[in-house]
Design an enzyme around this catalytic site. Sequence first.
Site, mmCIF file in Angstrom:
data_model
loop_
_atom_site.group_PDB
_atom_site.id
_atom_site.type_symbol
_atom_site.label_atom_id
_atom_site.label_comp_id
_atom_site.label_asym_id
_atom_site.label_seq_id
_atom_site.Cartn_x
_atom_site.Cartn_y
_atom_site.Cartn_z
ATOM 1 N N CYS A 104 26.569 -31.953 0.827
ATOM 2 C CA CYS A 104 27.009 -30.692 0.255
ATOM 3 C C CYS A 104 27.554 -29.599 1.243
ATOM 4 O O CYS A 104 26.748 -28.959 1.676
ATOM 5 C CB CYS A 104 26.298 -30.076 -0.585
ATOM 6 S SG CYS A 104 26.870 -28.674 -1.423
ATOM 7 N N MET A 314 34.778 -28.379 -3.269
ATOM 8 C CA MET A 314 33.679 -28.998 -2.417
ATOM 9 C C MET A 314 33.830 -28.498 -0.978
ATOM 10 O O MET A 314 34.799 -28.956 -0.365
ATOM 11 C CB MET A 314 33.332 -30.284 -2.648
ATOM 12 C CG MET A 314 33.266 -30.733 -4.171
ATOM 13 S SD MET A 314 34.793 -30.926 -4.980
ATOM 14 C CE MET A 314 35.205 -32.454 -4.641
#
Length: 392
Positions: A104, A314
């Site tokens: 992430c 993201m």
Amino acid sequence: MSSLPQIKIPATYMRGGTSKGVFFSLKDLPVSAQTPGAARDNLLLRVMGSPDPYGKQIDGMGAATSSTSKTVILSKSEQADHDVDYLFGQVSIDKPFVDWSGNCGNLTAAVGAFAISNGLVDPSRVPENGTAIVRIWQVNIQKTIIAHVQMTDGAVQETGDFELDGVTFPAAEVQVEFMDPADGEGAMFPTGNLVDDLVVPGVGTLKVTLINAGIPTIFVEAQALGYSGTELQDDINSDVKALATFESIRAHGAVKMGLISHISEASTRQHTPKVAFVAQPSDYVSSSGKSVTTNDVDLLVRALSMGKLHHAMMGTAAVAIGAAAAVTGTLVNQAAGGGERTAVRFGHPSGTLRVGAEATLESGQWQVKKAVMSRSARVLMEGWIRVPGDSF
């Protein structure tokens, strides 16, 4: 019927970039969850309130979106010349599944701050005032990431005036460098092509750019799917047929990238690859009401995460965008106007984001040595997470 009482585990709830997650020090986890396996997965599922057939994660820390159903486990690094080992778990909302297949990028911005505040970085490497350079080993993808964390009077500086589209309030800037972000086990372009034909039953043959940089990503032209690239979340997420189409593209693209051997395996690998659609610049109004004009961006990108259109972008997908934009001939590069470039600013549903990357062709293979972007992070709450003792 008797039930075990709840146990409490030290934890910190943090925002990193446009995501939120629960952060743990590995040593603080129950012994059975300190190693990979069912106990760890079950613990994290219960922490986030998954699986939840209602899709709300009411009985946990998750907030029913891919951006907020995230967990991080940190420890002093076992790698030479690194400070902290960073393991990321993307927790499914409605299924009993934790995906460990990728990183992430947004929560990466919070890793350095947590590591410093929790004694995982050698104090001699942390200045009283100035910038701490935290060397992060990203365990999921086996890559190095460098975080530049501001320090004031011996503490992490969290407040500031850096603004990040997708985050309401300003905070201190955290510059993040993703070193050699291409997949270490293969080529940055796994098929050897900058553009491929992807056959998707029921959809047709699509031109795609398949890239392993930051996170495996499938880029497709917006117009090929009937989109303009200015879409916001509701335009996609309220359309069941559209979501099914994107999932089919993702599954078939994953096979072509060599990530899975059959499309049926895609359901057990929800976090990767990502699917994104790109378009040339166009005026639109972001989800916050902010106007984005053609002069503000080089291209438009919309990306899906865990089966839904992301509210912003993201961090790892931003790395993929930057890397693809740096290579002349990819769909991302073409949407940005073509030619050589070392940085790109793209429009996403919440606004804009700039990412820098330089690509070189070495021995017939494209390589990106580093991708750079700025995020922000801060602690939202710290203390203990409580979970039923028989949940893992």
